[in-house]
Design an enzyme around this catalytic site. Structure first.
Site, mmCIF file in Angstrom:
data_model
loop_
_atom_site.group_PDB
_atom_site.id
_atom_site.type_symbol
_atom_site.label_atom_id
_atom_site.label_comp_id
_atom_site.label_asym_id
_atom_site.label_seq_id
_atom_site.Cartn_x
_atom_site.Cartn_y
_atom_site.Cartn_z
ATOM 1 N N GLU A 20 7.646 2.602 15.493
ATOM 2 C CA GLU A 20 8.504 3.038 14.390
ATOM 3 C C GLU A 20 8.606 4.571 14.451
ATOM 4 O OE1 GLU A 20 6.563 0.651 10.955
ATOM 5 O OE2 GLU A 20 8.709 0.217 10.943
ATOM 6 N N CYS A 48 -2.988 2.047 6.406
ATOM 7 C CA CYS A 48 -3.243 1.408 7.704
ATOM 8 C C CYS A 48 -3.922 2.377 8.641
ATOM 9 C CB CYS A 48 -1.949 0.899 8.300
ATOM 10 S SG CYS A 48 -0.715 2.162 8.446
ATOM 11 N N GLU A 87 3.774 -4.199 12.390
ATOM 12 C CA GLU A 87 2.785 -3.130 12.187
ATOM 13 C C GLU A 87 1.679 -3.745 11.358
ATOM 14 O OE1 GLU A 87 2.653 -0.400 13.608
ATOM 15 O OE2 GLU A 87 4.694 0.012 14.260
ATOM 16 N N ASN A 116 0.809 -1.234 0.000
ATOM 17 C CA ASN A 116 0.000 0.000 0.000
ATOM 18 C C ASN A 116 0.842 1.283 0.000
ATOM 19 O OD1 ASN A 116 0.626 -0.697 2.721
ATOM 20 N ND2 ASN A 116 -0.850 0.820 3.388
HETATM 21 P P1 NAD Z 1 0.426 -9.073 3.508
HETATM 22 O O1 NAD Z 1 0.527 -9.479 4.942
HETATM 23 O O2 NAD Z 1 -0.350 -9.909 2.596
HETATM 24 O O3 NAD Z 1 1.892 -8.950 2.864
HETATM 25 C C1 NAD Z 1 2.903 -8.158 3.461
HETATM 26 C C2 NAD Z 1 4.265 -8.675 3.006
HETATM 27 O O4 NAD Z 1 4.466 -9.988 3.521
HETATM 28 C C3 NAD Z 1 4.444 -8.796 1.493
HETATM 29 O O5 NAD Z 1 5.771 -8.436 1.165
HETATM 30 C C4 NAD Z 1 4.226 -10.262 1.250
HETATM 31 O O6 NAD Z 1 4.861 -10.725 0.064
HETATM 32 C C5 NAD Z 1 4.890 -10.849 2.477
HETATM 33 N N1 NAD Z 1 4.470 -12.207 2.806
HETATM 34 C C6 NAD Z 1 3.273 -12.801 2.575
HETATM 35 N N2 NAD Z 1 3.278 -14.056 3.055
HETATM 36 C C7 NAD Z 1 4.499 -14.251 3.607
HETATM 37 C C8 NAD Z 1 5.106 -15.324 4.299
HETATM 38 N N3 NAD Z 1 4.464 -16.473 4.515
HETATM 39 N N4 NAD Z 1 6.369 -15.178 4.751
HETATM 40 C C9 NAD Z 1 7.050 -14.025 4.562
HETATM 41 N N5 NAD Z 1 6.523 -12.961 3.920
HETATM 42 C C10 NAD Z 1 5.260 -13.071 3.460
HETATM 43 O O7 NAD Z 1 -0.099 -7.561 3.588
HETATM 44 P P2 NAD Z 1 -0.514 -6.630 2.378
HETATM 45 O O8 NAD Z 1 -1.814 -7.130 1.855
HETATM 46 O O9 NAD Z 1 0.653 -6.459 1.472
HETATM 47 O O10 NAD Z 1 -0.736 -5.210 3.113
HETATM 48 C C11 NAD Z 1 -1.954 -4.773 3.634
HETATM 49 C C12 NAD Z 1 -1.973 -4.941 5.145
HETATM 50 O O11 NAD Z 1 -0.896 -4.208 5.736
HETATM 51 C C13 NAD Z 1 -3.223 -4.380 5.798
HETATM 52 O O12 NAD Z 1 -3.677 -5.271 6.784
HETATM 53 C C14 NAD Z 1 -2.746 -3.096 6.455
HETATM 54 O O13 NAD Z 1 -3.513 -2.654 7.554
HETATM 55 C C15 NAD Z 1 -1.371 -3.470 6.860
HETATM 56 N N6 NAD Z 1 -0.560 -2.281 7.075
HETATM 57 C C16 NAD Z 1 -0.260 -1.896 8.364
HETATM 58 C C17 NAD Z 1 0.473 -0.740 8.605
HETATM 59 C C18 NAD Z 1 0.802 -0.287 10.007
HETATM 60 O O14 NAD Z 1 1.716 0.513 10.169
HETATM 61 N N7 NAD Z 1 0.110 -0.760 11.037
HETATM 62 C C19 NAD Z 1 0.914 0.022 7.522
HETATM 63 C C20 NAD Z 1 0.586 -0.387 6.217
HETATM 64 C C21 NAD Z 1 -0.149 -1.550 6.015
#
Ligand code: NAD
Length: 482
Positions: free
Chosen positions: A461, A281, A247, A149
């Site tokens: 962070e 997020c 996060e 995102n």
């Molecule tokens: P996601 O968890 O699907 O993927 C995040 C990352 O993890 C990607 O690089 C993905 O390739 C990797 N990944 C996926 N499976 C993995 C595994 N088994 N092992 C290692 N790496 C793996 O999340 P997304 O859909 O990319 O992002 C959206 C989510 O992120 C939402 O829930 C959002 O709220 C959250 N988010 C949180 C914050 C915060 O600061 N709290 C900020 C931005 C986004």
């Protein structure tokens, strides 16, 4: 279609296996491809990181700061190209993408300044002629895993304090949006970052997860992404001594009290709910409104939604781009459908735009739902799209209870002219980020950032707080008497 290489051990390389990158404004043809690394490439990235760390931890903080400042300058010089690529792979508007690139530069500049300071404290010692201090040192190799995102500032938010403190990094960017992270890597590389200090593993998370997590070399893992993946990582690291920062998701609420400046509240809620098509997020997704102003506020909010221009992020007139992928679009539409089945009313949106020119993109109209009650899934579950759920309440206390009625605790906002209510809200809302008369999103690089409850982990962070995660404490007693 552009072919990009990735960075490991100071060299740009590809493997012959590829991941296609698509434009969510028009999915028909891939816009770029990046190497799909495998397990052996991940192991090599850790080999390189070991070599990089051995050199970087002994590199003067002033030299680290110089490299980071130069990298920030390069990001600023390249902002037009970076913003175009970012918009093309993720969908956000050019204005949003430009802001993201400039903020990534800010992260590098801020931590370049912090790097010069040194981190430690002089403390008294009961022994005569003895002076004791504690100092912060780098941890070693840090694995950073980031989502799609904010594909540029999330790596920058992690890498800037990580590198400033003297660590080496292996970065795993999101599969759908790898170009932004490669721009950041290129700026650091071109600014003179020594070989191996940053290694980028473009690959599919599920395929290289084992190689990323089973390797004994990372001292810490910093992750931003979904709760599902974050909890899997936490479990995989549970019996190790590896530090974990997560996060994760959010279900952020904005409260509009009866005495609020309603037009300002409506503008802020629309900005926090619909910027980046709700894929932040810190996006507001629940709106809690006191009954006497519910109708007036709702009318103002619907007018804000109606004024948005949905279209490709690269069109200068667009104020809301598509969602980042077809998967994300379909998930958001199905969340809205379920909400309606459970009793919510669609006040606007809830569907794809009728405009045929947008037919090949991942668009969802800005959506406002009324008649939302706490038993509906839309009240509890993260949607991560341009969807606002409105709930009416009868008092300040009920509003605070509604904010805290969530497993998440990332950000909350209140709109009020009552100073007492503002302070009480800041004390009682169970969230890591509290806003009064402004948006739930939009925190600066030096503001400590992170959520409570299932949104986060003990480590914040941003700001100097981030250094707690990226350093360890050593205590040194020096006896200088005879
Ligand atoms: P996601 O968890 O699907 O993927 C995040 C990352 O993890 C990607 O690089 C993905 O390739 C990797 N990944 C996926 N499976 C993995 C595994 N088994 N092992 C290692 N790496 C793996 O999340 P997304 O859909 O990319 O992002 C959206 C989510 O992120 C939402 O829930 C959002 O709220 C959250 N988010 C949180 C914050 C915060 O600061 N709290 C900020 C931005 C986004």
């Amino acid at each position: 279609m552009r072919t990009l290489e990735t960075l490991s051990g100071g060299e740009w390389f590809a493997t012959g296996e590829w991941i296609d990158v698509h434009d969510p404004a028009d999915l028909r043809t891939p816009v770029a491809r990046v190497p799909a690394l495998g397990a052996a490439d991940v192991t090599r990235a850790y080999d390189h990181a070991e070599q990089g760390f051995a050199r970087w931890k002994r590199t003067s903080p002033f030299e680290r700061a110089r490299i980071m400042t130069d990298a920030a300058r390069l990001l600023r010089e390249r902002v037009t190209r970076i913003a175009e690529d970012l918009s093309t792979e993720m969908g956000k508007t050019l204005a949003e993408a430009t802001g993201e690139a400039l903020k990534a530069a800010d992260f590098l500049e801020y931590y370049a300044g912090v790097a010069r300071q040194g981190y430690g404290t002089l403390v008294h010692d009961i022994r005569p002629d003895t002076r004791t201090h504690h100092q912060r040192e780098p941890l070693g190799i840090v694995l950073a895993i980031t989502p799609w995102n904010d594909p540029l500032i999330t790596p920058a938010r992690k890498l800037a304090p990580c590198l400033a403190a003297g660590n080496a990094a292996v970065l795993k960017p999101a599969t759908d949006t790898p170009q932004a992270a490669l721009h950041l890597a290129r700026a650091l590389h071109d600014a003179g970052l020594p070989a191996g200090v940053l290694n980028v593993v473009t690959g599919r998370g599920s395929e290289i997860s084992g190689a990323l997590l089973r390797d004994p070399r990372p001292a810490a893992v910093t992750f931003t992404g979904s709760n599902e993946v974050g909890e899997g990582l936490r479990a995989a690291l549970a019996h190790t001594n590896v530090r974990f920062q997560g996060e994760l998701g959010g279900k952020n609420a904005t409260v509009v009290l009866a005495d609020a400046d309603l037009p300002a509240a409506a503008r802020a809620v629309a900005a926090a709910g619909f910027a980046q098509a709700g894929q932040r997020c810190t996006a507001t997704s629940r709106v809690i409104v006191e009954r006497p102003v519910y109708e007036e506020f709702t009318a103002l909010l619907l007018a804000e939604a109606a004024a948005l221009r949905v279209g490709p992020g690269r069109d200068p007139g667009t104020t809301m781009g598509p969602l980042a992928s077809a998967r994300q679009r379909d998930s958001v539409l199905s969340d809205v459908e379920r909400a309606v089945k459970q009793g919510a009313a669609v006040l606007t949106g809830g569907d794809r735009p009728a405009d045929e020119t947008l037919g090949h993109g991942c668009y969802v109209n800005p959506t406002v739902l009324g008649e939302v009650t706490p038993d509906q899934d839309i009240w509890r579950e993260e949607v991560f799209g341009p969807v606002l759920a409105l709930r009416v309440v009868d008092s300040f206390e009920e509003a605070v209870d509604a904010v805290n009625d969530s497993v998440f605790g990332l950000a909350a906002a209140v709109f009020t002219r009552d100073l007492g209510a503002a302070h009480r809200f800041a004390d009682e809302a169970e969230c890591g980020q509290i806003a009064v008369n402004t948006t739930t999103s939009g925190w600066d690089v030096h503001h400590p950032f992170g959520g409570f409850r299932d949104s986060g982990s003990p480590f914040k962070e941003q700001g100097e707080e981030a250094l707690r995660f990226y350093t360890r404490v050593k205590t040194v007693a020096i006896h200088f008497g005879a």
